[in-house]
Design a protein around this motif. Structure first.
Motif, PDB file in Angstrom:
ATOM      1  N   ALA A 226       0.841  -1.200   0.000  1.00 44.10           N
ATOM      2  CA  ALA A 226       0.000   0.000   0.000  1.00 44.10           C
ATOM      3  C   ALA A 226       0.876   1.252   0.000  1.00 44.10           C
ATOM      4  O   ALA A 226       2.041   1.230   0.386  1.00 44.10           O
ATOM      5  CB  ALA A 226      -0.905  -0.001   1.227  1.00 44.10           C
ATOM      6  N   ASP A 227       0.292   2.339  -0.456  1.00 41.63           N
ATOM      7  CA  ASP A 227       1.019   3.600  -0.441  1.00 41.63           C
ATOM      8  C   ASP A 227       1.221   4.058   1.004  1.00 41.63           C
ATOM      9  O   ASP A 227       0.312   3.933   1.832  1.00 41.63           O
ATOM     10  CB  ASP A 227       0.240   4.677  -1.200  1.00 41.63           C
ATOM     11  N   PRO A 228       2.402   4.562   1.362  1.00 42.37           N
ATOM     12  CA  PRO A 228       2.610   5.065   2.718  1.00 42.37           C
ATOM     13  C   PRO A 228       1.767   6.306   2.955  1.00 42.37           C
ATOM     14  O   PRO A 228       1.318   6.956   2.013  1.00 42.37           O
ATOM     15  CB  PRO A 228       4.108   5.405   2.734  1.00 42.37           C
ATOM     16  N   PRO A 229       1.522   6.652   4.209  1.00 40.67           N
ATOM     17  CA  PRO A 229       0.712   7.840   4.495  1.00 40.67           C
ATOM     18  C   PRO A 229       1.387   9.101   3.995  1.00 40.67           C
ATOM     19  O   PRO A 229       2.613   9.194   3.930  1.00 40.67           O
ATOM     20  CB  PRO A 229       0.616   7.838   6.029  1.00 40.67           C
ATOM     21  N   GLN A 230       0.580  10.069   3.624  1.00 42.55           N
ATOM     22  CA  GLN A 230       1.109  11.334   3.138  1.00 42.55           C
ATOM     23  C   GLN A 230       1.643  12.154   4.312  1.00 42.55           C
ATOM     24  O   GLN A 230       1.111  12.125   5.412  1.00 42.55           O
ATOM     25  CB  GLN A 230       0.016  12.114   2.408  1.00 42.55           C
ATOM     26  N   THR A 231       2.700  12.889   4.050  1.00 43.99           N
ATOM     27  CA  THR A 231       3.264  13.747   5.072  1.00 43.99           C
ATOM     28  C   THR A 231       3.096  15.203   4.667  1.00 43.99           C
ATOM     29  O   THR A 231       2.980  15.530   3.483  1.00 43.99           O
ATOM     30  CB  THR A 231       4.762  13.461   5.278  1.00 43.99           C
ATOM     31  N   SER A 232       3.091  16.070   5.666  1.00 44.17           N
ATOM     32  CA  SER A 232       2.994  17.505   5.435  1.00 44.17           C
ATOM     33  C   SER A 232       4.279  18.168   5.911  1.00 44.17           C
ATOM     34  O   SER A 232       4.914  17.715   6.865  1.00 44.17           O
ATOM     35  CB  SER A 232       1.805  18.091   6.200  1.00 44.17           C
ATOM     36  N   VAL A 233       4.655  19.256   5.252  1.00 43.71           N
ATOM     37  CA  VAL A 233       5.772  20.057   5.736  1.00 43.71           C
ATOM     38  C   VAL A 233       5.241  20.888   6.903  1.00 43.71           C
ATOM     39  O   VAL A 233       4.255  21.617   6.767  1.00 43.71           O
ATOM     40  CB  VAL A 233       6.342  20.966   4.641  1.00 43.71           C
ATOM     41  N   VAL A 234       5.893  20.759   8.031  1.00 45.29           N
ATOM     42  CA  VAL A 234       5.383  21.360   9.265  1.00 45.29           C
ATOM     43  C   VAL A 234       6.455  22.237   9.903  1.00 45.29           C
ATOM     44  O   VAL A 234       7.615  21.833  10.039  1.00 45.29           O
ATOM     45  CB  VAL A 234       4.956  20.267  10.266  1.00 45.29           C
ATOM     46  N   LEU A 235       6.066  23.448  10.275  1.00 40.57           N
ATOM     47  CA  LEU A 235       6.868  24.287  11.148  1.00 40.57           C
ATOM     48  C   LEU A 235       6.379  24.008  12.564  1.00 40.57           C
ATOM     49  O   LEU A 235       5.278  24.413  12.934  1.00 40.57           O
ATOM     50  CB  LEU A 235       6.699  25.766  10.784  1.00 40.57           C
ATOM     51  N   LEU A 236       7.166  23.259  13.316  1.00 39.89           N
ATOM     52  CA  LEU A 236       6.784  22.842  14.666  1.00 39.89           C
ATOM     53  C   LEU A 236       7.492  23.722  15.683  1.00 39.89           C
ATOM     54  O   LEU A 236       8.724  23.780  15.720  1.00 39.89           O
ATOM     55  CB  LEU A 236       7.162  21.375  14.887  1.00 39.89           C
ATOM     56  N   ILE A 237       6.709  24.409  16.511  1.00 40.75           N
ATOM     57  CA  ILE A 237       7.256  25.221  17.591  1.00 40.75           C
ATOM     58  C   ILE A 237       6.809  24.602  18.905  1.00 40.75           C
ATOM     59  O   ILE A 237       5.611  24.402  19.132  1.00 40.75           O
ATOM     60  CB  ILE A 237       6.785  26.685  17.490  1.00 40.75           C
ATOM     61  N   ILE A 238       7.774  24.272  19.740  1.00 43.14           N
ATOM     62  CA  ILE A 238       7.481  23.622  21.024  1.00 43.14           C
ATOM     63  C   ILE A 238       7.566  24.665  22.132  1.00 43.14           C
ATOM     64  O   ILE A 238       8.553  25.399  22.244  1.00 43.14           O
ATOM     65  CB  ILE A 238       8.447  22.464  21.282  1.00 43.14           C
TER      66      ILE A 238
END
Length: 660
Positions: free
Chosen positions: A232-244
């Motif tokens: 199966a196709d792997p899950p799609q990913t998003s480009v994320v700016l993650l600020i913790i």
């Protein structure tokens, strides 16, 4: 395009009724993911006990803020027994209110303790976790179902204090992380965007002292019951700016900055970049939210093989002493870390000496002034601040000059007594279980198997006890160390220590594990497996998505990839003491679309090397956040800059290089 960052509309911190700040607070509290207003469930009990309603999560009584840990409650607990009798009722209630449960029949219901990292299990944190799929407009039905389940629990003394937490997989399943490719548009725009983000985050003290990391990566979810994609196709990913953000800051407090950064991304044409702002762990030395599963103890024992006398890549290490907890006097083993590898120290007269290279924050546990205290009403412990004018405080600030301390008390060991104690406990339990089984069996074949296994475990137990009794665990003493105030020329943290061996017989090599020791032996890179590292290189010589490897004492040998954008790290409670600001760290990410660790607690100090068998960076830390898989992303110091700093510190009297 504006060259100035958008400013938070409420930079003074006051709450104006017409500000974006107030609107955002109301939106977060009153709207679901589709923007529709929530209607309170028609249940008097909800008004009496209070309710927690947020995207992906509904609970009653009000729930603690994530991240939380989960520990299963035993099946023979009175609450668990009662809940089992009511599972048909619970299941019917959820089906009736069109709650899309995860799992078949009753698999969605789990009784656990939901605790903060430093909180002990108690009746007050017993929780019935209900796993469900969040769907459009489901908040109303979730609230009614939760209230109905809570009503059943409140009528029985054993479950009267049990919370109900209905949670979707987006919150209880950690998100996997992938490095960002080097040719993504945000990589090229980042030099303009990054300083403007700093301006936004540093305008108001409440946020300036709260943000911990700024990370740009790809992120995706592993959906429930999808562990192997197969064809199966792997899950799609998003480009994320993650600020913790700090755990101590509420989400509404960073709402103005969130709006400003979103506008900034749009101004720079980065509309596809998703902004995620999450709370970090409630302790800077811990890892985050775990799904409701049994505790993971992997990596805490060394069983099935003898202790290694030879020290090389990835060896376990820790302080060779017990500490007494302040006030209680209870003895504890200190934290453990990893020997990255072996270096050669050559004196100006030509004499050579080999030493172990690890993290300073691991080696500092042996200095005078290190102490620990128990956290009240919990089972956890915490390091205390170094006393003013103590040896530890001085080395933290100024580093340890070469060969200036020789105290017998400043000894490190390998393996650490923390891992040794877990190992002996595990062997003792196996011996006891085998003895009970042997006494109970009447089958001669089973008896022979049990006697053989019992003999092996008894022999292993005796050998490992003798290893410590004979002092073979002694590693050595710190000879040179960075302290906490040194930075590289590119503003990365320096966190290193050289340890002189007590017994040169323990000096091993920088040999990459042989193929049979890799997680999947047939996938081991045959060009480097079983071979000694060839040299040192810089992160400047690798590119985004380049494959790297590391071996640590906790997670063993893992694969990772280099990320295209470095991470900004802000530790104000730590750095402000030394008059220092945020740092800029090289970032490595676990390779593979699974929420697994590239490194974890106990791996501090591990070396990272390339497919060309070059030492490229040393691991020293990583972020903790609500939905970031523990250890999936880590920070490391460039190896060339590391050696440059060590040689700068010793001056012309010594030369420090990789042992080959």
């Amino acid at each position: 395009m504006s060259t100035h960052p958008p400013t938070p509309s409420n930079s003074s911190g006051s709450r104006s009724s017409s500000s974006e700040f107030e609107i955002e607070v109301k939106r977060r509290r009153l709207q679901d993911d589709r923007g529709g207003a929530l209607t309170p469930p028609p249940e008097n009990r909800m008004a009496q006990e209070g309710f927690c309603v947020q995207k992906y999560r509904v609970g009653q009584p009000p729930l603690q803020i994530l991240p939380l840990n989960s520990t299963f409650i035993s099946d023979d607990h009175p609450a668990a027994i009662f809940i089992r009798t009511k599972l048909p009722v619970f299941n019917f209630t959820c089906v009736h209110w069109k709650v899309d449960l995860i799992g078949e029949n009753y698999d969605a219901f789990e009784l656990v303790h939901r605790t903060l990292e430093d909180e002990a299990p108690s009746p007050n944190n017993m929780t019935l976790c209900v796993k469900a799929n969040w769907t459009e407009g489901c908040t109303h039905n979730w609230s009614i179902a939760v209230s109905a389940l809570r009503s059943v629990l409140s009528d029985n003394p054993a479950t009267r204090t049990v919370r109900v937490e209905m949670i979707s997989w987006q919150l209880y399943r950690p998100r996997f992380t992938e490095p960002l490719e080097g040719d993504h548009p945000i990589v090229h725009a980042w030099p303009q965007i990054q300083p403007q983000i700093h301006t936004i985050l540093n305008q108001r003290p409440v946020v300036k002292n709260a943000w911990q990391s700024i990370i740009v990566v790809r992120r995706g979810y592993i959906r429930p019951n999808v562990e192997d994609f197969g064809n199966a196709d792997p899950p799609q990913t998003s480009v994320v700016l993650l600020i913790i953000m700090s755990y101590d800051v509420d989400p509404w407090q960073w709402a103005p900055e969130e709006h400003a950064i979103k506008r900034l991304l749009l101004q720079h044409g980065q509309s596809e970049v998703q902004l995620d702002i999450e709370r970090g762990s409630n302790q800077t030395s811990t890892f985050p939210l775990r799904p409701p599963t049994k505790p993971d103890t992997a990596g805490n024992t060394i069983t099935g093989s003898p202790y290694s006398f030879s020290i090389g890549l990835g060896a376990d290490c820790g302080p060779a002493k017990y500490f007494e907890l302040v006030l209680s006097g209870k003895p504890i083993a200190g934290p453990n870390g990893t020997v990255g590898g072996i270096v050669t120290v050559t004196k100006s007269d030509g004499t050579e000496r080999k030493m172990a290279l690890l993290n300073y924050h691991v080696a500092r546990t042996v200095f005078e002034g290190m102490s620990f205290e128990g956290i009240p009403n919990t089972t956890d412990i915490a390091q205390r601040n170094a006393p003013l004018n103590s040896e530890l405080a001085n080395i933290d600030r100024n580093g340890l000059p070469a060969a200036t301390l020789n105290s017998q008390d400043m000894l490190l060991e390998s393996p650490s007594r923390k891992k040794h104690n877990y190992t002996m406990q595990d062997l003792s339990q196996s011996i006891a279980d085998d003895q009970i089984a042997l006494n109970a069996t009447t089958d001669p074949a089973d008896g022979a198997i049990l006697r053989a296994r019992l003999a092996e475990n008894l022999e292993e137990y005796a050998d490992k006890k003798k290893f410590f009794d004979d002092g073979m665990h002694h590693l050595g003493r710190p000879w040179l160390a960075s302290g906490f105030t040194r930075r590289t020329g590119s503003n990365s943290r320096l966190d290193w220590a050289l340890v002189a061996f007590d017994d040169d017989g323990r000096i091993g090599s920088n040999m990459v594990p042989a193929s049979e020791h890799w997680p999947v032996p047939k996938k081991a890179p045959i060009d480097i497996a079983g071979k000694v590292l060839k040299g040192v290189t810089s992160c400047k010589n690798i590119t985004a998505l380049d494959e790297v490897f590391k071996v640590g004492s906790r997670t063993g040998l893992t694969r990772g990839e280099y990320s295209g954008i470095k991470v900004d790290v802000n530790l104000p409670a730590h750095d402000n003491d030394y008059g220092m600001g945020s740092s800029n760290e090289h970032c490595f990410v676990y390779k593979g679309s699974q929420p697994r660790p590239f490194a974890d607690r106990g791996d501090s100090g591990a070396w990272i090397w390339t497919r060309g068998a070059k030492f490229v960076a040393q691991f020293h830390g990583g972020p903790r956040a609500e939905t970031l898989a523990p250890g999936s992303l880590m920070y490391a110091t460039d190896a060339e800059e590391l050696f440059r700093d060590m040689n700068d510190m010793v001056g012309p009297d010594y030369t420090i290089a990789l042992a080959t």
